[in-house]
Enzyme design. Structure first.
Site, mmCIF file in Angstrom:
data_model
loop_
_atom_site.group_PDB
_atom_site.id
_atom_site.type_symbol
_atom_site.label_atom_id
_atom_site.label_comp_id
_atom_site.label_asym_id
_atom_site.label_seq_id
_atom_site.Cartn_x
_atom_site.Cartn_y
_atom_site.Cartn_z
ATOM 1 N N HIS A 22 0.715 -1.178 -0.111
ATOM 2 C CA HIS A 22 -0.030 0.139 -0.044
ATOM 3 C C HIS A 22 0.718 1.320 -0.020
ATOM 4 O O HIS A 22 2.035 1.283 0.414
ATOM 5 C CB HIS A 22 -0.914 0.020 1.278
ATOM 6 C CG HIS A 22 -0.339 0.065 2.496
ATOM 7 N ND1 HIS A 22 0.277 1.420 3.113
ATOM 8 C CD2 HIS A 22 0.152 -1.095 3.371
ATOM 9 C CE1 HIS A 22 0.904 1.054 4.055
ATOM 10 N NE2 HIS A 22 0.905 -0.257 4.091
ATOM 11 N N GLY A 23 0.128 2.345 -0.280
ATOM 12 C CA GLY A 23 0.774 3.733 -0.193
ATOM 13 C C GLY A 23 1.201 4.208 1.136
ATOM 14 O O GLY A 23 0.716 3.519 2.128
ATOM 15 N N LYS A 24 1.958 5.365 1.393
ATOM 16 C CA LYS A 24 2.342 5.700 2.655
ATOM 17 C C LYS A 24 1.049 6.259 3.424
ATOM 18 O O LYS A 24 0.041 6.854 2.619
ATOM 19 C CB LYS A 24 3.455 6.862 2.402
ATOM 20 C CG LYS A 24 4.829 6.327 2.330
ATOM 21 C CD LYS A 24 5.585 7.521 2.303
ATOM 22 C CE LYS A 24 7.322 7.008 2.516
ATOM 23 N NZ LYS A 24 7.999 8.027 2.650
ATOM 24 N N THR A 25 1.303 6.019 4.779
ATOM 25 C CA THR A 25 0.397 6.847 5.629
ATOM 26 C C THR A 25 1.123 7.755 6.670
ATOM 27 O O THR A 25 2.246 7.647 6.473
ATOM 28 C CB THR A 25 -0.540 5.593 6.453
ATOM 29 O OG1 THR A 25 0.665 5.089 7.595
ATOM 30 C CG2 THR A 25 -0.855 4.642 5.756
ATOM 31 N N TRP A 27 1.462 7.463 9.782
ATOM 32 C CA TRP A 27 2.267 6.612 10.659
ATOM 33 C C TRP A 27 3.344 5.944 10.045
ATOM 34 O O TRP A 27 4.539 5.596 10.931
ATOM 35 C CB TRP A 27 1.394 5.532 11.132
ATOM 36 C CG TRP A 27 0.203 5.713 12.321
ATOM 37 C CD1 TRP A 27 0.072 6.987 12.598
ATOM 38 C CD2 TRP A 27 -0.209 4.994 13.241
ATOM 39 N NE1 TRP A 27 -0.803 7.074 13.778
ATOM 40 C CE2 TRP A 27 -0.877 5.892 14.158
ATOM 41 C CE3 TRP A 27 -0.431 3.601 13.406
ATOM 42 C CZ2 TRP A 27 -1.804 5.334 15.047
ATOM 43 C CZ3 TRP A 27 -1.045 3.161 14.751
ATOM 44 C CH2 TRP A 27 -1.865 4.106 15.348
ATOM 45 N N ASN A 28 3.511 5.754 8.823
ATOM 46 C CA ASN A 28 4.462 5.294 7.851
ATOM 47 C C ASN A 28 5.584 6.395 8.214
ATOM 48 O O ASN A 28 6.828 6.126 8.420
ATOM 49 C CB ASN A 28 4.610 4.828 6.579
ATOM 50 C CG ASN A 28 3.542 3.507 6.138
ATOM 51 O OD1 ASN A 28 2.752 3.516 5.447
ATOM 52 N ND2 ASN A 28 4.345 2.454 6.989
ATOM 53 N N ARG A 71 -5.967 1.455 3.831
ATOM 54 C CA ARG A 71 -4.813 1.980 3.199
ATOM 55 C C ARG A 71 -4.283 0.881 1.708
ATOM 56 O O ARG A 71 -3.702 1.675 1.083
ATOM 57 C CB ARG A 71 -3.593 2.109 4.003
ATOM 58 C CG ARG A 71 -3.211 0.932 4.847
ATOM 59 C CD ARG A 71 -2.064 1.343 5.898
ATOM 60 N NE ARG A 71 -1.543 -0.110 6.630
ATOM 61 C CZ ARG A 71 -2.114 -0.522 7.707
ATOM 62 N NH1 ARG A 71 -3.269 -0.219 8.234
ATOM 63 N NH2 ARG A 71 -1.455 -1.611 8.346
ATOM 64 N N GLU A 96 -2.476 -6.974 7.625
ATOM 65 C CA GLU A 96 -1.227 -6.999 8.088
ATOM 66 C C GLU A 96 -1.195 -7.951 9.341
ATOM 67 O O GLU A 96 -2.015 -8.065 9.992
ATOM 68 C CB GLU A 96 -0.850 -5.454 8.361
ATOM 69 C CG GLU A 96 0.341 -5.097 9.131
ATOM 70 C CD GLU A 96 1.516 -5.622 8.087
ATOM 71 O OE1 GLU A 96 1.739 -6.847 7.618
ATOM 72 O OE2 GLU A 96 2.483 -4.747 7.595
ATOM 73 N N ARG A 123 13.311 -8.482 17.369
ATOM 74 C CA ARG A 123 13.946 -8.120 15.909
ATOM 75 C C ARG A 123 14.776 -9.326 15.606
ATOM 76 O O ARG A 123 14.768 -9.403 14.070
ATOM 77 C CB ARG A 123 14.722 -6.958 16.271
ATOM 78 C CG ARG A 123 15.275 -6.279 14.954
ATOM 79 C CD ARG A 123 14.930 -4.681 14.807
ATOM 80 N NE ARG A 123 15.617 -4.521 13.485
ATOM 81 C CZ ARG A 123 15.283 -3.325 12.802
ATOM 82 N NH1 ARG A 123 14.320 -2.657 13.283
ATOM 83 N NH2 ARG A 123 15.694 -2.897 11.834
#
Length: 229
Positions: A22-25, A27-28, A71, A96, A123
């Protein structure tokens, strides 16, 4: 004719599946974990989605499938809009990864609230360490395998799938028959990037390319003439 020797650079024919993040938000842009929180595209993300739609405008597309989160769905609509009769299909399995109590937080905030040790354990080893209250990697791989099977069984020859960074990283493993691994931070999948797979002899997925974002850097006139595969 199905290519039985992709290593010999034979022309790609037959079924093709294109994956778009998806494109940016906002929050991104703020580096906040989004997960299943339904954050819409920001203005930059809408422009990215529009250009991605243009990239697919001249291609033959038979189906567009999307995560139900807004999104991804809005990004998918920009692609489907250029193809008469194509409506975006929602597939909940493409949602997601759920990051539980970490959703909405930055890395700095996660470290402050939950401790650096837990964050770095996660991580470095998502296979055995989960975000508190979030989706386990076992569940992610289970639904990824379901999505891979669904896509393989779809009758269409040219499919676009719009989803999310973490989920797509997990999905590509069963598609390629690779063992489970800590892939989240070892594969780059940028906003509105395109990755392509073909289906070769024996119903086998083959990765054609990964994380193509060239259309986001070009003028509209150039994007409409750029090939997809």
């Amino acid at each position: 004719m199905i290519n039985e020797a992709p290593g010999l650079s034979a022309p790609i024919a037959g079924k093709k599946i294109f994956f778009v993040r998806h494109g940016k938000t906002e929050w991104n842009n703020l580096f906040r974990y989004q997960g299943v929180t339904d954050i819409p595209l920001c203005e930059e993300g809408r422009e990215q989605a529009r250009k991605t739609g243009l990239r697919f405008a001249g291609a033959e597309i038979d189906a567009v499938i999307s995560s139900p989160l807004s999104r991804a769905y809005e990004t998918a609509e920009n692609i489907a809009a250029h193809h008469v009769g194509i409506k975006v299909e929602r597939l909940n399995l493409l949602e997601e990864v759920n990051f539980g109590e970490w959703e909405g937080l930055t890395v700095k905030e996660i470290k402050e609230r939950f401790g650096e040790e837990l964050f770095y354990k996660w991580r470095s080893n998502q296979l055995h360490v989960d975000a508190p209250g979030g989706e386990s990697m076992e569940k992610l791989y289970e639904r990824s395998a379901q999505v891979a099977k669904i896509l393989l069984e779809r009758p269409e020859d040219n499919i676009v799938v719009v989803g999310h960074g973490a989920m797509l990283r997990g999905l590509f493993l069963p598609m390629l028959g690779l063992p489970r691994s800590n892939i989240f931070w070892k594969t780059r999948i940028d906003n509105c990037s395109i990755s392509a797979f073909s289906v070769e002899a024996g119903n086998r997925f083959v990765l054609a390319y990964l994380n193509d974002t060239l259309h986001l850097k070009m003028s509209e006139a150039v994007v409409t003439s750029m090939p997809i595969l």
